[in-house]
Design a protein around this motif. Structure first.
Motif, mmCIF file in Angstrom:
data_model
loop_
_atom_site.group_PDB
_atom_site.id
_atom_site.type_symbol
_atom_site.label_atom_id
_atom_site.label_comp_id
_atom_site.label_asym_id
_atom_site.label_seq_id
_atom_site.Cartn_x
_atom_site.Cartn_y
_atom_site.Cartn_z
ATOM 1 N N GLU A 54 -0.825 6.909 13.243
ATOM 2 C CA GLU A 54 -2.020 6.541 12.460
ATOM 3 C C GLU A 54 -2.350 7.633 11.436
ATOM 4 O OE1 GLU A 54 -4.800 5.977 15.656
ATOM 5 O OE2 GLU A 54 -4.175 3.890 15.994
ATOM 6 N N ARG A 94 0.115 7.420 8.568
ATOM 7 C CA ARG A 94 -0.210 6.261 7.709
ATOM 8 C C ARG A 94 -1.405 6.582 6.819
ATOM 9 N NH1 ARG A 94 -1.084 1.651 11.348
ATOM 10 N NH2 ARG A 94 -1.386 0.458 9.463
ATOM 11 N N LEU A 95 -2.399 7.324 7.322
ATOM 12 C CA LEU A 95 -3.525 7.755 6.485
ATOM 13 C C LEU A 95 -3.032 8.633 5.334
ATOM 14 C CD1 LEU A 95 -6.173 8.676 9.220
ATOM 15 C CD2 LEU A 95 -6.361 6.826 7.536
ATOM 16 N N LEU A 135 -0.040 8.738 3.981
ATOM 17 C CA LEU A 135 0.734 7.937 3.034
ATOM 18 C C LEU A 135 -0.151 7.022 2.191
ATOM 19 C CD1 LEU A 135 3.813 7.096 5.272
ATOM 20 C CD2 LEU A 135 3.673 8.763 3.410
ATOM 21 N N ASP A 136 -1.335 6.712 2.700
ATOM 22 C CA ASP A 136 -2.308 5.919 1.937
ATOM 23 C C ASP A 136 -3.140 6.792 1.005
ATOM 24 O OD1 ASP A 136 -1.510 3.536 3.080
ATOM 25 O OD2 ASP A 136 -3.132 3.473 4.551
ATOM 26 N N GLY A 137 -2.860 8.104 0.970
ATOM 27 C CA GLY A 137 -3.595 9.017 0.105
ATOM 28 C C GLY A 137 -4.898 9.518 0.698
ATOM 29 N N ARG A 138 -5.129 9.258 1.961
ATOM 30 C CA ARG A 138 -6.360 9.687 2.640
ATOM 31 C C ARG A 138 -6.088 11.003 3.368
ATOM 32 N NH1 ARG A 138 -7.618 4.080 5.513
ATOM 33 N NH2 ARG A 138 -9.318 5.253 6.447
#
Length: 181
Positions: free
Chosen positions: A60, A63-64, A66-69
């Motif tokens: 998780e 994935r954050l 990679l989402d730019g978060r």
């Protein structure tokens, strides 16, 4: 080539163009191990039941990122680095946190955790030491201009540059996170 692939396929291959606004269906993966997901940085939204809670939390966090978060990813990775039950997962969490902090230019935060990083981040430590005292990077984008590339004898993209009045050919390292001259 597509016809050759279709001839090799056991089942009949059918292709259709995507409609406007239609996204491709995510690939169906069965039996995905955590190691395979970590190697490709491709963590499924629905992790396999065999994964541990720490592995799911790590996925998780990635994935954050990679989402730019990045801030949320960093906040999720630090506790994993401190408390994950598996030593390898703790190492992955610390190194991933270090990569995010380095990429984000958070030099003081990056250096604060230096003792936890593996040797893979050793080359980044001197750069962070130097860059920590500089003002933050700023980017001003003008209208896009084409970058004329040529190719080296080995097939690497090359760009012509002028440094101190001398023209040189520089390799364009398409896999590099940063280029430092």
């Amino acid at each position: 080539m597509l016809l050759a692939l279709a001839a090799c396929a056991a089942a009949r291959l059918s292709l259709r163009p995507l409609g406007p606004g239609e996204a491709p269906a995510p690939p169906v993966r069965t039996g995905l191990t955590f190691a395979q997901a970590a190697e490709s940085l491709d963590f499924p939204a629905e992790p396999p039941a065999a994964w541990t809670a720490d592995q799911i939390r790590f996925g998780e966090a990635i994935r954050l990122a990679l989402d730019g978060r990045h801030d949320e990813a960093a906040a999720a990775l630090q506790p994993l680095g401190e408390t994950a039950g598996e030593a390898d997962l703790r190492k992955q969490a610390w190194d991933s946190l270090g990569e995010i902090l380095f990429y984000s230019g958070r030099w003081d935060d990056f250096l604060r955790h230096r003792a936890a990083y593996s040797a893979a981040l050793a080359d980044d430590l001197p750069l962070a030491e130097v860059w920590r005292g500089l003002p933050p990077e700023t980017f001003a984008l003008r209208e896009a201009e084409p970058l004329p590339l040529t190719w080296s004898a080995s097939g690497v993209p090359v760009v012509e540059v002028t440094i101190n009045g001398r023209r040189r050919r520089f390799w364009r390292d398409t896999g590099a996170g940063r280029t430092v001259l």
